[in-house]
Design a protein around this motif. Structure first.
Motif, PDB file in Angstrom:
ATOM      1  N   ILE A 155       0.845  -1.194   0.000  1.00  0.00           N
ATOM      2  CA  ILE A 155       0.000   0.000   0.000  1.00  0.00           C
ATOM      3  C   ILE A 155       0.883   1.248   0.000  1.00  0.00           C
ATOM      4  O   ILE A 155       1.798   1.357   0.808  1.00  0.00           O
ATOM      5  N   PRO A 156       0.658   2.176  -0.906  1.00  0.00           N
ATOM      6  CA  PRO A 156       1.519   3.370  -0.980  1.00  0.00           C
ATOM      7  C   PRO A 156       1.388   4.257   0.248  1.00  0.00           C
ATOM      8  O   PRO A 156       0.322   4.288   0.867  1.00  0.00           O
ATOM      9  N   PRO A 157       2.485   4.972   0.606  1.00  0.00           N
ATOM     10  CA  PRO A 157       3.786   4.972  -0.055  1.00  0.00           C
ATOM     11  C   PRO A 157       4.639   3.792   0.395  1.00  0.00           C
ATOM     12  O   PRO A 157       4.814   3.581   1.591  1.00  0.00           O
ATOM     13  N   SER A 158       5.142   3.010  -0.546  1.00  0.00           N
ATOM     14  CA  SER A 158       5.886   1.793  -0.236  1.00  0.00           C
ATOM     15  C   SER A 158       7.365   1.971  -0.567  1.00  0.00           C
ATOM     16  O   SER A 158       7.716   2.393  -1.669  1.00  0.00           O
ATOM     17  N   ILE A 159       8.218   1.638   0.392  1.00  0.00           N
ATOM     18  CA  ILE A 159       9.660   1.729   0.165  1.00  0.00           C
ATOM     19  C   ILE A 159      10.079   0.790  -0.965  1.00  0.00           C
ATOM     20  O   ILE A 159      10.863   1.149  -1.848  1.00  0.00           O
ATOM     21  N   ILE A 160       9.530  -0.435  -0.935  1.00  0.00           N
ATOM     22  CA  ILE A 160       9.880  -1.424  -1.955  1.00  0.00           C
ATOM     23  C   ILE A 160       9.479  -0.943  -3.354  1.00  0.00           C
ATOM     24  O   ILE A 160      10.217  -1.120  -4.331  1.00  0.00           O
ATOM     25  N   LEU A 161       8.289  -0.332  -3.471  1.00  0.00           N
ATOM     26  CA  LEU A 161       7.847   0.151  -4.780  1.00  0.00           C
ATOM     27  C   LEU A 161       8.746   1.274  -5.297  1.00  0.00           C
ATOM     28  O   LEU A 161       8.986   1.382  -6.503  1.00  0.00           O
ATOM     29  N   ILE A 162       9.222   2.125  -4.394  1.00  0.00           N
ATOM     30  CA  ILE A 162      10.160   3.181  -4.812  1.00  0.00           C
ATOM     31  C   ILE A 162      11.435   2.549  -5.361  1.00  0.00           C
ATOM     32  O   ILE A 162      11.952   2.947  -6.411  1.00  0.00           O
ATOM     33  N   ILE A 163      11.949   1.552  -4.656  1.00  0.00           N
ATOM     34  CA  ILE A 163      13.190   0.900  -5.082  1.00  0.00           C
ATOM     35  C   ILE A 163      12.982   0.189  -6.416  1.00  0.00           C
ATOM     36  O   ILE A 163      13.828   0.265  -7.313  1.00  0.00           O
ATOM     37  N   TYR A 164      11.846  -0.495  -6.567  1.00  0.00           N
ATOM     38  CA  TYR A 164      11.558  -1.157  -7.847  1.00  0.00           C
ATOM     39  C   TYR A 164      11.429  -0.121  -8.957  1.00  0.00           C
ATOM     40  O   TYR A 164      11.943  -0.316 -10.070  1.00  0.00           O
ATOM     41  N   GLY A 165      10.738   0.989  -8.671  1.00  0.00           N
ATOM     42  CA  GLY A 165      10.568   2.023  -9.684  1.00  0.00           C
ATOM     43  C   GLY A 165      11.884   2.616 -10.139  1.00  0.00           C
ATOM     44  O   GLY A 165      12.089   2.853 -11.338  1.00  0.00           O
TER      45      GLY A 165
END
Length: 431
Positions: A155-165
Motif C-alpha cells: 500500500i503506498p507509499p511503499s519503500i519497496i515500490l520506490i526501489i523497484y521504480g
C-alpha cells in the motif's frame, strides 16, 4: 570462461560473502568488482565510482528518505497509538471482532509508513497487549498481526515500490496507484479469513464490548481522523497530479510534524529519534542500491543478462509459466534474503526477461512486491517473524505456523492478480 561458469563463480562469491556476515550492500559491490576484474577488460574503479554516484544522486530516490521519516514521526508520537482507540468500535460487530483491528490498523499505518517492519512494530505495540488482555487466542492475535503487517510493502507509499521504480525506471506515482486496489483487496482477504475462522470457532472469540451509539463511534473516531486525513492528502496529491512522489513525501513529513505538534506529542527527543532512525534506515538502503547498481553494470559488461534472457527464451515458456516460475523463484529467494536485497539483486537480469515476454513491468512490480511480502513471514529469514519473536518471545517456527494462512492468502492474491491484471493497471491508466 563460459557465461555459465562465470555465473556459478559469482554465485559462490556472493553466498560466501553473505555467509561471512558482510553487509549486503558491500557484498553486492564486492561481487561486482570481482566479476569485472576477472571476466572483463573494463577497469572496475572508475566504473564503480560513476555508477554509485549515479544511483545515489537520483532525484526520484529523494522520496524514499522522506517517506521513511514520515513513518518514523508517526511511530514515535501518539498519532499511531490513537489508532486502536478509533478503530475498535467499528469492528466490534464483525465475526472475529477486535482481531480486525490488527488488519485495519496495519492497512492504515502501511499507508503512512511504507515499511513492513515499522507497521508490525507500531500496530503490535498498540494491539498485542490489549487483545491478549481481552482474552483473544494468542495464535490468532499474532497471526493477524504478522500477515497483515506485510501490507506496508504494497500500500503506498511503499519503500519497496520506490526501489523497484528506480531500478526499472518506472513512474513512482503510477506504481503507488497500482498498489492501491491489490493492497485493499488483500486486506479484505485477510479480514475474510478472520471471519471464517471466527464462525468456525465461536467459543474462542471473547464477548463483544458494550455497543456504542453511532455518535459515540464518531466521537472515538476523532482519534483516527488525523492519520486518515494525512494519508488522503499524500495519495490525492499524487493522483491528481498536484505533486510528484517526492513532493508528496515532503507534504507527508510536514503534515506528520504539524499533527504531532498539534496533539502536543512532538518533543525535541521524538524529533531527533525520528530523524536519526530515518537516516540510519535510508543509509542502509542506499548502500544496497549502490552495490546493486554496480553489480548490474558488471553483469551487463559480462553479458549475463543477455545470455540468461536467451536461455529463458529458448525454453519457450508461455507468459503464464514464466510468471509462475518467477513467483516460485522469488518466494524461495525471499526465504534467505530481505525484500530490498531480493529486488535490487535480480532486477538487472529479470527485467529484460519479462519485457521480452511482453509482460507489463508495472503489473509485474505489484506481482513482485506481493511475493516479497509473503517472504516476510517465511522462515528462516522472514523479517516480520523476527520482529514478532522480539515482541512475544515465541519461537520463529511457532510464529510462522500462526502466519501460514496469510501466506496462503497472498499466493491466492497472486492468482487473482494474474486473471484480473486490471487490479494493478486500472488506476495508473487514469493518471
Amino acid at each position: 570462461m563460459s557465461e555459465i561458469a562465470a555465473s556459478a563463480t559469482l554465485l559462490v562469491v556472493l553466498f560466501a560473502m553473505l555467509a561471512g556476515g558482510v553487509w549486503v550492500g558491500l557484498t553486492l559491490a564486492g561481487v561486482a568488482w570481482f566479476g569485472m576484474a576477472m571476466f572483463t577488460a573494463r577497469a572496475a574503479g572508475d566504473a564503480m565510482a560513476i555508477t554509485i554516484w549515479g544511483s545515489t544522486s537520483s532525484w526520484t530516490l529523494t522520496a524514499l528518505p522522506l517517506f521513511v521519516w514520515m513513518g518514523e514521526i508517526l511511530y514515535r508520537t501518539n498519532l499511531s497509538a490513537n489508532m486502536f482507540r478509533g478503530l475498535a468500535p467499528w469492528v466490534n460487530k464483525l465475526p472475529g471482532r477486535l482481531l480486525h483491528a490488527n488488519v485495519a490498523g496495519c492497512t492504515i499505518f502501511a499507508a503512512v509508513s511504507g515499511s513492513s517492519a515499522a507497521t508490525c512494530v507500531t500496530v503490535g505495540k498498540m494491539n498485542l497487549p490489549e487483545l491478549l488482555r481481552r482474552g483473544y487466542p494468542e495464535r490468532q492475535v499474532i497471526g493477524t498481526l504478522g500477515g497483515p503487517a506485510t501490507l506496508g510493502l504494497l500500500i503506498p507509499p511503499s519503500i519497496i515500490l520506490i526501489i523497484y521504480g528506480v531500478s526499472a525506471e518506472l513512474s513512482i506515482a503510477k506504481l503507488f496507484m497500482a498498489g492501491v486496489l491489490p493492497g485493499l483487496l488483500l486486506a479484505a482477504l485477510f479480514s475474510g479469513w478472520i471471519m471464517l475462522w471466527a464462525l468456525r470457532h465461536p467459543d474462542q472469540v471473547p464477548k463483544a464490548d458494550d455497543e456504542l451509539s453511532f455518535m459515540q463511534k464518531l466521537a472515538e473516531a476523532r482519534h483516527l481522523i488525523p492519520v486518515v486525513l494525512l494519508i488522503v492528502a499524500v495519495i490525492a496529491s499524487m493522483y491528481t497530479g498536484v505533486a510528484t512522489a517526492t513532493e508528496a513525501a515532503a507534504i507527508g513529513v510536514l503534515g506528520a510534524l504539524i499533527l504531532s505538534a498539534w496533539q502536543r506529542s512532538l518533543t525535541w527527543q521524538n524529533f531527533r529519534d525520528a530523524l536519526m532512525g530515518a537516516t540510519r534506515l535510508y543509509c542502509m538502503i542506499a548502500l544496497i542500491l549502490a552495490g546493486a547498481a554496480f553489480l548490474t553494470l558488471a553483469m551487463g559488461y559480462m553479458g549475463l543478462p543477455r545470455q540468461l534472457a536467451e536461455f529463458v527464451g529458448s525454453l519457450q515458456l508461455s507468459p503464464a509459466m514464466l510468471v509462475v516460475a518467477l513467483g516460485v523463484f522469488y518466494i524461495v529467494l525471499g526465504c534467505f534474503l530481505d525484500g530490498i536485497s531480493t529486488i535490487v539483486l535480480t532486477m538487472g537480469v529479470v527485467l529484460p526477461i519479462i519485457q521480452a515476454a511482453g509482460i507489463d513491468p508495472l503489473w509485474f512490480g505489484i506481482f513482485l512486491v506481493i511475493t516479497v511480502e509473503s517472504a516476510q513471514i517465511t522462515p528462516p529469514v522472514g523479517f516480520n517473524l523476527f520482529v514478532l519473536q522480539g515482541m512475544t518471545g515465541k519461537q520463529v517456527t511457532w510464529i510462522a505456523r500462526a502466519c501460514l494462512p496469510y501466506f496462503c492468502l497472498m499466493v491466492l492474491m497472486l492468482v487473482i492478480l494474474w486473471y484480473f491484471p486490471g487490479l494493478a493497471t486500472a488506476l495508473p491508466g487514469k493518471m
